[in-house]
Design a protein around this motif. Structure first.
Motif, mmCIF file in Angstrom:
data_model
loop_
_atom_site.group_PDB
_atom_site.id
_atom_site.type_symbol
_atom_site.label_atom_id
_atom_site.label_comp_id
_atom_site.label_asym_id
_atom_site.label_seq_id
_atom_site.Cartn_x
_atom_site.Cartn_y
_atom_site.Cartn_z
ATOM 1 N N GLU A 47 0.864 -1.324 -0.095
ATOM 2 C CA GLU A 47 0.126 0.082 0.084
ATOM 3 C C GLU A 47 0.966 1.269 -0.238
ATOM 4 N N GLY A 50 2.501 2.389 -3.232
ATOM 5 C CA GLY A 50 1.574 2.663 -4.230
ATOM 6 C C GLY A 50 1.338 1.586 -5.259
ATOM 7 N N ASP A 53 -2.180 0.875 -6.425
ATOM 8 C CA ASP A 53 -2.864 1.766 -7.395
ATOM 9 C C ASP A 53 -2.501 1.696 -8.599
ATOM 10 N N SER A 84 -8.201 -4.904 -3.563
ATOM 11 C CA SER A 84 -7.423 -3.524 -3.370
ATOM 12 C C SER A 84 -7.088 -3.187 -4.933
ATOM 13 N N PRO A 89 -10.544 -0.065 -7.867
ATOM 14 C CA PRO A 89 -10.590 1.160 -8.833
ATOM 15 C C PRO A 89 -11.926 1.236 -9.408
ATOM 16 N N PRO A 93 -12.909 4.072 -5.454
ATOM 17 C CA PRO A 93 -11.202 4.076 -5.265
ATOM 18 C C PRO A 93 -11.000 4.697 -3.631
#
Lengths: 306, 384
Positions: A47, A50, A53, A84, A89, A93
């Motif tokens: 996490e 990043g 993401d 996640s 997304p 988010p």
């Protein structure tokens, strides 16, 4: 068609590899011989750096989120990656993570629930989400190698997710296919290492053809499953998604049985990590309808017009 | 990573399909039942391949020097998928396109190249592959056919078996032992032998995979000039490894399997027999097996297109291809047995006859599994 990662993807996968090979993700036995090790450290590293993401990055995309899910599932420790990186997304988010996913009967025990901060429900009627509160979850003991818990009915404030349910289902199938494929690969690697070392009748177990051929068959299916999951992640096509998940769920039964067979009595102990992979696989086999449901669904989609 | 076709790939595939729709005769389904080595298909290929060549669709991936257009390996592969799925109208000539031509380009003398390659690129050459022997199948290196040097010639004696397409071939890509060694990989040479050479006798073996496909070939005092040797004495093993790397991913069998499965489901639906969940599950499982084979084969083509040598990935792909071919055939046997009799369904019958060889030809599945174990999983060789 290009099976090689682009430059950004190659860097992403290589840094992920370095993290996965570090101490935080290494095998150690759990206190009181728990059947899983929830690694808050490794989960936090994914996490904080990043990684989770990546789907939003143009040069990385959902394909890398699914590739990462596969890589993380190969580890003997647990992090919450699939929901996640792949679902968040699409469904929200801003949802706090870790995220648990209800993709079957909401009354069943659900993986990751005791460590999760939010929950996504992929149901017949659509996709909804909720932030968890402490009253909503009761942890349960389980044979499976995940932290498992049950949801208290009516304890949550559900919100409809503003996402196309079909896309969410297809993305989740691709993610589950990668998670199951990665768990099988982790188990295969451990068993291959074992049969190279372990000697009986004056020779390594892995030199016996009876064992070689079955492991080679497993490796073939695990390879196919890996690429099918990545392809489904890119296309999000319902046939590709059902193919990826149905194929690996169908293969999982025999592979898991063989992995335990070749690990012998050592694989029955909690002193060896084999169960960390195989008892995840034993749960993921039934997700989203299981092999039968997914293969039948694939037939329905592929030949709808026939 | 990108698992989708480019616009250029799609346009090329459409061009191949248009060509097939235009050029295949109305009785092609019946004709293709005879098998690629049959008299019927061989004669057809000698009309069809020159047309393919004229349209630039026979050897587009070959260099322009040899009649190609230097097109990417993906186009070669799309061509292979479409041709195989159409029943392989190139007959035995697919071997020239896939590996005999490229092998000659790489290892042949100038004279050998000039003599053989233009005929292949024109679609007018039928070759056979003289590899297996009665005592050398999977263990090819134990072959015994011997070529003794005699002045400027070699004199070849021995026997080949399972020789594909030998009955009508004009030339043979022949393996024979040279020098003093009786076994091993190092004492083998390749000879490019006209089948009309005195001393060659061919007997067709009636088979399940189509008449005229497999043969016994007897070689008695067959005199070939030293100039017919491809490469040096003892170099054969490295040359055929190069050839077989091309051949191992050569036949995209899943494409025909997948289309035959489509046809089966269409027929079952028409008869109201595709609503049973178990039938659907089995069809879904066969479909997934085809897609697994497809993506693993595509990975090998991708690797080759980047100029990388193929390792155990080719064996992994072949194991999956055999599983897919059998999954489709077994689905047909279980749910529409009537298609295998009379003129039930010619495509199903053609597929079945070709699928039975998958897992045996060009390296048995057990050989592939051994290579995966040792080269992919790095397991120790079996000790005796």
């Amino acid at each position: 068609m290009r099976f090689q990662p682009n430059e950004d993807q190659a860097t992403f996968l290589s840094v992920l590899d370095q993290m996965a090979e570090g101490d935080a993700a290494a095998w150690k036995t759990s206190p009181e011989w728990a059947r899983f090790e929830w690694s808050e450290t490794f989960d936090g590293m994914l996490e904080a750096n990043g990684f989770l993401d990546c789907a939003g990055e143009e040069t990385l995309g959902l394909t890398m989120a699914v590739a990462m899910t596969h890589r993380v599932a190969r580890l003997p420790v647990l992090a919450e990656c699939a929901a996640s990186a792949v679902l968040r997304p699409l469904v929200g988010p801003e949802l706090p993570r870790p995220i648990a996913v209800v993709d079957g009967d909401p009354r069943d025990a659900i993986r990751f629930l005791p460590v999760a901060r939010s929950v996504v429900h992929i149901g017949e009627g659509g996709v909804r989400r909720a932030v968890l509160n402490p009253n909503a979850v009761s942890p349960v003991d389980s044979l499976f190698a995940y932290p498992m818990g049950r949801l208290a009915a009516g304890a949550l404030e559900w919100q409809a997710a503003n996402a196309d349910p079909e896309t969410v289902r297809n993305a989740w199938r691709a993610a589950l296919a990668a998670e199951l494929g990665g768990a099988l690969k982790g188990g295969l690697d451990a068993v291959v290492a074992h049969v190279k070392e372990r000697r009986q009748f004056g020779r390594p177990l892995g030199s016996f053809q009876a064992i070689q051929h079955r492991l080679a068959g497993a490796a073939t299916r695990i390879e196919a499953a890996h690429w099918l999951a990545l392809k489904a992640a890119q296309s999000l096509d319902p046939v590709d998604a059902a193919t990826a998940l149905g194929y690996v769920q169908d293969a999982a039964t025999r592979i898991v049985n063989d992995l335990h067979q070749f690990m012998g009595a050592m694989g029955l102990t909690l002193e060896h990590p084999l169960h960390r992979w195989t008892y995840r696989a034993r749960l993921l086999r039934s997700a989203m309808g299981g092999a039968a449901g997914n293969l039948e669904d694939l037939a329905e989609r592929r030949w709808r017009a026939a | 990573m990108d698992f989708d076709w480019t616009e250029e790939d799609r346009a090329f595939r459409a061009r191949v399909r248009d060509f097939l729709a235009r050029e295949l005769p109305s009785d092609w389904a019946a004709l293709s039942r005879h098998g690629p080595g049959s008299k019927e298909q061989t004669e057809f290929s000698l009309e069809f391949c020159p047309k393919l060549a004229e349209a630039g669709l026979l050897v587009p991936h070959w260099p322009s020097e040899w009649g190609g257009a230097g097109r990417p390996p993906w186009e070669h592969f799309i061509l292979g998928e479409e041709m195989w799925a159409a029943g392989e109208p190139r007959g035995a000539q697919y071997m020239n396109v896939n590996w005999i031509g490229p092998t000659l380009m790489r290892f042949g003398t100038d004279e050998q190249k000039r003599r053989y390659i233009p005929q292949m690129a024109a679609g007018k050459a039928i070759w056979c592959q003289g590899f297996s022997e009665p005592n050398a199948g999977s263990d090819l290196a134990s072959l015994r056919t011997r070529a003794e040097r005699d002045g400027d010639d070699y004199v070849v004696n021995g026997q080949k078996i399972w020789t594909s397409y030998a009955g009508l071939a004009e030339h043979c890509f022949l393996l024979a032992r040279v020098g003093g060694s009786d076994k091993g990989k190092s004492g083998i040479a390749i000879f490019l032998v006209p089948m009309a050479t005195p001393g060659i006798e061919v007997r067709s073996i009636p088979s399940l995979i189509g008449h005229g496909d497999i043969h016994e070939t007897f070689l008695t005092d067959v005199r070939v000039p030293a100039s017919a040797r491809l490469g040096q004495e003892g170099e054969a093993w490295s040359i055929i490894n190069y050839s077989l790397a091309n051949e191992r991913v050569g036949i995209p069998r899943y494409e025909l399997a997948s289309r035959v499965l489509d046809g089966m489901v269409k027929e079952l639906s028409k008869r109201g027999r595709f609503s049973d969940p178990v039938t659907r599950l089995r069809a879904g499982s066969a479909s997934a097996a085809c897609e697994a084979a497809r993506i693993l084969v595509h990975r090998t083509v991708d690797k080759r297109s980047r100029g990388e040598a193929l390792g155990a990935e080719a064996s992994i792909a072949r194991v999956a291809v055999a599983e897919a071919d059998h999954a489709v055939t077994d689905f047909g046997l279980d749910y529409m047995p009537d298609a295998f009799s009379g003129d039930g369904d010619l495509a199903v019958q053609t597929h079945h006859e070709r699928a039975i060889v998958t897992g045996i030809a060009a390296g048995a599945t057990e050989i592939q599994l051994g290579m995966i174990a040792q080269r992919w999983l790095d397991l120790p060789r079996e000790v005796h």
